[in-house]
Design a protein around this motif. Structure first.
Motif, PDB file in Angstrom:
ATOM      1  N   LYS A   1      31.266  30.401  51.310  1.00 32.12           N
ATOM      2  CA  LYS A   1      31.323  28.948  51.145  1.00 32.12           C
ATOM      3  C   LYS A   1      30.196  28.281  51.923  1.00 32.12           C
ATOM      4  O   LYS A   1      29.579  27.343  51.439  1.00 32.12           O
ATOM      5  N   LEU A   2      29.914  28.773  53.113  1.00 29.09           N
ATOM      6  CA  LEU A   2      28.808  28.201  53.893  1.00 29.09           C
ATOM      7  C   LEU A   2      27.487  28.336  53.148  1.00 29.09           C
ATOM      8  O   LEU A   2      26.672  27.411  53.152  1.00 29.09           O
ATOM      9  N   ALA A   3      27.281  29.457  52.502  1.00 26.19           N
ATOM     10  CA  ALA A   3      26.036  29.646  51.739  1.00 26.19           C
ATOM     11  C   ALA A   3      25.971  28.633  50.590  1.00 26.19           C
ATOM     12  O   ALA A   3      24.916  28.031  50.352  1.00 26.19           O
ATOM     13  N   ARG A   4      27.093  28.435  49.872  1.00 25.73           N
ATOM     14  CA  ARG A   4      27.112  27.429  48.798  1.00 25.73           C
ATOM     15  C   ARG A   4      26.887  26.039  49.363  1.00 25.73           C
ATOM     16  O   ARG A   4      26.147  25.239  48.793  1.00 25.73           O
ATOM     17  N   TYR A   5      27.530  25.733  50.481  1.00 26.40           N
ATOM     18  CA  TYR A   5      27.379  24.420  51.096  1.00 26.40           C
ATOM     19  C   TYR A   5      25.939  24.180  51.542  1.00 26.40           C
ATOM     20  O   TYR A   5      25.421  23.079  51.448  1.00 26.40           O
ATOM     21  N   GLU A   6      25.273  25.213  52.028  1.00 27.12           N
ATOM     22  CA  GLU A   6      23.882  25.056  52.461  1.00 27.12           C
ATOM     23  C   GLU A   6      22.981  24.771  51.266  1.00 27.12           C
ATOM     24  O   GLU A   6      22.077  23.941  51.354  1.00 27.12           O
ATOM     25  N   ARG A   7      23.233  25.444  50.138  1.00 26.59           N
ATOM     26  CA  ARG A   7      22.447  25.153  48.924  1.00 26.59           C
ATOM     27  C   ARG A   7      22.678  23.705  48.491  1.00 26.59           C
ATOM     28  O   ARG A   7      21.724  23.005  48.135  1.00 26.59           O
ATOM     29  N   LEU A   8      23.923  23.241  48.546  1.00 26.10           N
ATOM     30  CA  LEU A   8      24.231  21.860  48.201  1.00 26.10           C
ATOM     31  C   LEU A   8      23.562  20.904  49.179  1.00 26.10           C
ATOM     32  O   LEU A   8      23.009  19.881  48.783  1.00 26.10           O
ATOM     33  N   ARG A   9      23.582  21.256  50.444  1.00 24.86           N
ATOM     34  CA  ARG A   9      22.948  20.419  51.484  1.00 24.86           C
ATOM     35  C   ARG A   9      21.464  20.240  51.178  1.00 24.86           C
ATOM     36  O   ARG A   9      20.934  19.125  51.244  1.00 24.86           O
ATOM     37  N   GLN A  10      20.794  21.323  50.820  1.00 28.16           N
ATOM     38  CA  GLN A  10      19.364  21.243  50.511  1.00 28.16           C
ATOM     39  C   GLN A  10      19.113  20.374  49.280  1.00 28.16           C
ATOM     40  O   GLN A  10      18.152  19.606  49.244  1.00 28.16           O
ATOM     41  N   ARG A  11      19.998  20.474  48.268  1.00 29.78           N
ATOM     42  CA  ARG A  11      19.859  19.623  47.079  1.00 29.78           C
ATOM     43  C   ARG A  11      20.044  18.157  47.436  1.00 29.78           C
ATOM     44  O   ARG A  11      19.307  17.299  46.962  1.00 29.78           O
ATOM     45  N   LEU A  12      21.029  17.869  48.282  1.00 31.48           N
ATOM     46  CA  LEU A  12      21.273  16.474  48.666  1.00 31.48           C
ATOM     47  C   LEU A  12      20.116  15.906  49.483  1.00 31.48           C
ATOM     48  O   LEU A  12      19.729  14.756  49.302  1.00 31.48           O
ATOM     49  N   LEU A  13      19.567  16.714  50.379  1.00 25.43           N
ATOM     50  CA  LEU A  13      18.481  16.226  51.240  1.00 25.43           C
ATOM     51  C   LEU A  13      17.186  16.007  50.457  1.00 25.43           C
ATOM     52  O   LEU A  13      16.385  15.145  50.820  1.00 25.43           O
ATOM     53  N   GLN A  14      16.943  16.770  49.414  1.00 26.97           N
ATOM     54  CA  GLN A  14      15.735  16.637  48.592  1.00 26.97           C
ATOM     55  C   GLN A  14      14.465  16.585  49.437  1.00 26.97           C
ATOM     56  O   GLN A  14      13.600  15.735  49.241  1.00 26.97           O
ATOM     57  N   GLY A  15      14.363  17.495  50.401  1.00 27.61           N
ATOM     58  CA  GLY A  15      13.169  17.580  51.224  1.00 27.61           C
ATOM     59  C   GLY A  15      13.128  16.615  52.393  1.00 27.61           C
ATOM     60  O   GLY A  15      12.188  16.643  53.187  1.00 27.61           O
ATOM     61  N   ARG A  16      14.109  15.730  52.501  1.00 30.16           N
ATOM     62  CA  ARG A  16      14.147  14.782  53.623  1.00 30.16           C
ATOM     63  C   ARG A  16      14.864  15.409  54.808  1.00 30.16           C
ATOM     64  O   ARG A  16      15.607  16.370  54.662  1.00 30.16           O
ATOM     65  N   THR A  17      14.645  14.840  55.967  1.00 31.33           N
ATOM     66  CA  THR A  17      15.436  15.252  57.125  1.00 31.33           C
ATOM     67  C   THR A  17      16.832  14.650  56.970  1.00 31.33           C
ATOM     68  O   THR A  17      17.044  13.710  56.191  1.00 31.33           O
ATOM     69  N   GLU A  18      17.752  15.170  57.737  1.00 27.15           N
ATOM     70  CA  GLU A  18      19.112  14.628  57.694  1.00 27.15           C
ATOM     71  C   GLU A  18      19.121  13.148  58.075  1.00 27.15           C
ATOM     72  O   GLU A  18      19.780  12.334  57.415  1.00 27.15           O
ATOM     73  N   ASP A  19      18.387  12.795  59.119  1.00 21.24           N
ATOM     74  CA  ASP A  19      18.336  11.395  59.542  1.00 21.24           C
ATOM     75  C   ASP A  19      17.764  10.495  58.443  1.00 21.24           C
ATOM     76  O   ASP A  19      18.262   9.394  58.206  1.00 21.24           O
ATOM     77  N   GLU A  20      16.705  10.972  57.761  1.00 21.23           N
ATOM     78  CA  GLU A  20      16.124  10.186  56.666  1.00 21.23           C
ATOM     79  C   GLU A  20      17.135  10.000  55.536  1.00 21.23           C
ATOM     80  O   GLU A  20      17.282   8.906  54.987  1.00 21.23           O
ATOM     81  N   HIS A  21      17.817  11.081  55.211  1.00 17.98           N
ATOM     82  CA  HIS A  21      18.814  11.007  54.136  1.00 17.98           C
ATOM     83  C   HIS A  21      19.922  10.011  54.497  1.00 17.98           C
ATOM     84  O   HIS A  21      20.278   9.159  53.688  1.00 17.98           O
ATOM     85  N   LEU A  22      20.454  10.134  55.700  1.00 17.27           N
ATOM     86  CA  LEU A  22      21.559   9.262  56.106  1.00 17.27           C
ATOM     87  C   LEU A  22      21.134   7.798  56.191  1.00 17.27           C
ATOM     88  O   LEU A  22      21.943   6.903  55.969  1.00 17.27           O
ATOM     89  N   ALA A  23      19.868   7.550  56.470  1.00 17.53           N
ATOM     90  CA  ALA A  23      19.387   6.173  56.571  1.00 17.53           C
ATOM     91  C   ALA A  23      19.037   5.568  55.210  1.00 17.53           C
ATOM     92  O   ALA A  23      19.157   4.360  55.034  1.00 17.53           O
ATOM     93  N   HIS A  24      18.646   6.408  54.239  1.00 20.14           N
ATOM     94  CA  HIS A  24      18.086   5.848  53.012  1.00 20.14           C
ATOM     95  C   HIS A  24      18.747   6.291  51.706  1.00 20.14           C
ATOM     96  O   HIS A  24      18.401   5.741  50.656  1.00 20.14           O
ATOM     97  N   ALA A  25      19.667   7.221  51.736  1.00 20.10           N
ATOM     98  CA  ALA A  25      20.295   7.684  50.496  1.00 20.10           C
ATOM     99  C   ALA A  25      21.148   6.571  49.885  1.00 20.10           C
ATOM    100  O   ALA A  25      21.674   5.721  50.608  1.00 20.10           O
TER     101      ALA A  25
END
Length: 189
Positions: free
Chosen positions: A126-150
Motif C-alpha cells: 500500500k505504501l508503494a501505491r500511495y507513493e505513486r499516487l503522491r508523485q502524481r498529485l505533486l506533479q513535480g512540485r514540492t509538497e509545500d508548493e502543492h499545499l500552497a497552490h493546488a
C-alpha cells in the motif's frame, strides 16, 4: 460517515462511471474508506434517486452502455452539510490480527508471526501505491508548493494520513515480530 459521503468525495475529482469509481476508489479514498464495486453501484443508484448525482448515458458498441456520474448542486450541498457536521467519536479498531496477537501467549506463535509478516507486506504494498499516487498529485512540485497552490488539498492530506497509518503498521509489526520471536525462542539454561 456513510458510503455516499465517500462516493461524493471521490466524485469531486470529476465525472466518472461506476466502473471508474470502483477502480479509482483505490487511488482516491481507499486510504480511509473501502467498498466493493457492488456497494458502489448500489449507492450510486440510491444517490441518483435522491438527486445527489446525475448520470449521463454513453452508448457503446459491443459493450453495455456506460453511465457517467457527476455531482449535482444537491450533491455539493450535501457534501457541504456533511463537512459541517460533528464527526463524533473516532472509529474503533476491529482487527482480527490484533485478536490473534492478544492470545499469542497461548496460541500458535509461529502462525501469529506469519500473519503479522503478511500484514507488513500488505502495508508495504500500500505504501508503494500511495507513493505513486503522491508523485502524481505533486506533479513535480514540492509538497509545500502543492499545499500552497493546488486546487484541492484534501486528497493530499488524506493521502498523508494513509501513508502515516501504513508506516505505523510496519513499525508495530517489526516490534511485534521481535517480541514474538524472542518469546518463542527456546530458553537457554
Amino acid at each position: 460517515m456513510a458510503l455516499r459521503d465517500a462516493v461524493m468525495a471521490a466524485l469531486l475529482e470529476g465525472e466518472a462511471s461506476g466502473y471508474d469509481l470502483a477502480k479509482g476508489f483505490d487511488a482516491s479514498v481507499a486510504n480511509f474508506w473501502t467498498a466493493t464495486p457492488q456497494q458502489l453501484y448500489r449507492e450510486l443508484d440510491r444517490m441518483e434517486r435522491e438527486g445527489l448525482v446525475t448520470a449521463q448515458v454513453i452508448r457503446q458498441e459491443r459493450r453495455p452502455d456506460k453511465r457517467l456520474f457527476s455531482l449535482t448542486e444537491a450533491g455539493y450541498a450535501a457534501l457541504h452539510a456533511y463537512s459541517a457536521e460533528p464527526i463524533g467519536r473516532p472509529a474503533a479498531i476491529r482487527d482480527g490480527l490484533l485478536v490473534k496477537v492478544q492470545c499469542a501467549d497461548v496460541g500458535d506463535i509461529a502462525a501469529v508471526r506469519a500473519d503479522v509478516s503478511e500484514r507488513m507486506e500488505w502495508a508495504r504494498a500500500k505504501l508503494a501505491r500511495y507513493e505513486r499516487l503522491r508523485q502524481r498529485l505533486l506533479q513535480g512540485r514540492t509538497e509545500d508548493e502543492h499545499l500552497a497552490h493546488a486546487d484541492r488539498v484534501g486528497p493530499y492530506l488524506t493521502l498523508l494520513r494513509g501513508i502515516a497509518f501504513e508506516e505505523e503498521n510496519i513499525r508495530w509489526g517489526e516490534t511485534a515480530l521481535r517480541v514474538l520471536t524472542a518469546r518463542s525462542a527456546p530458553a537457554t539454561p
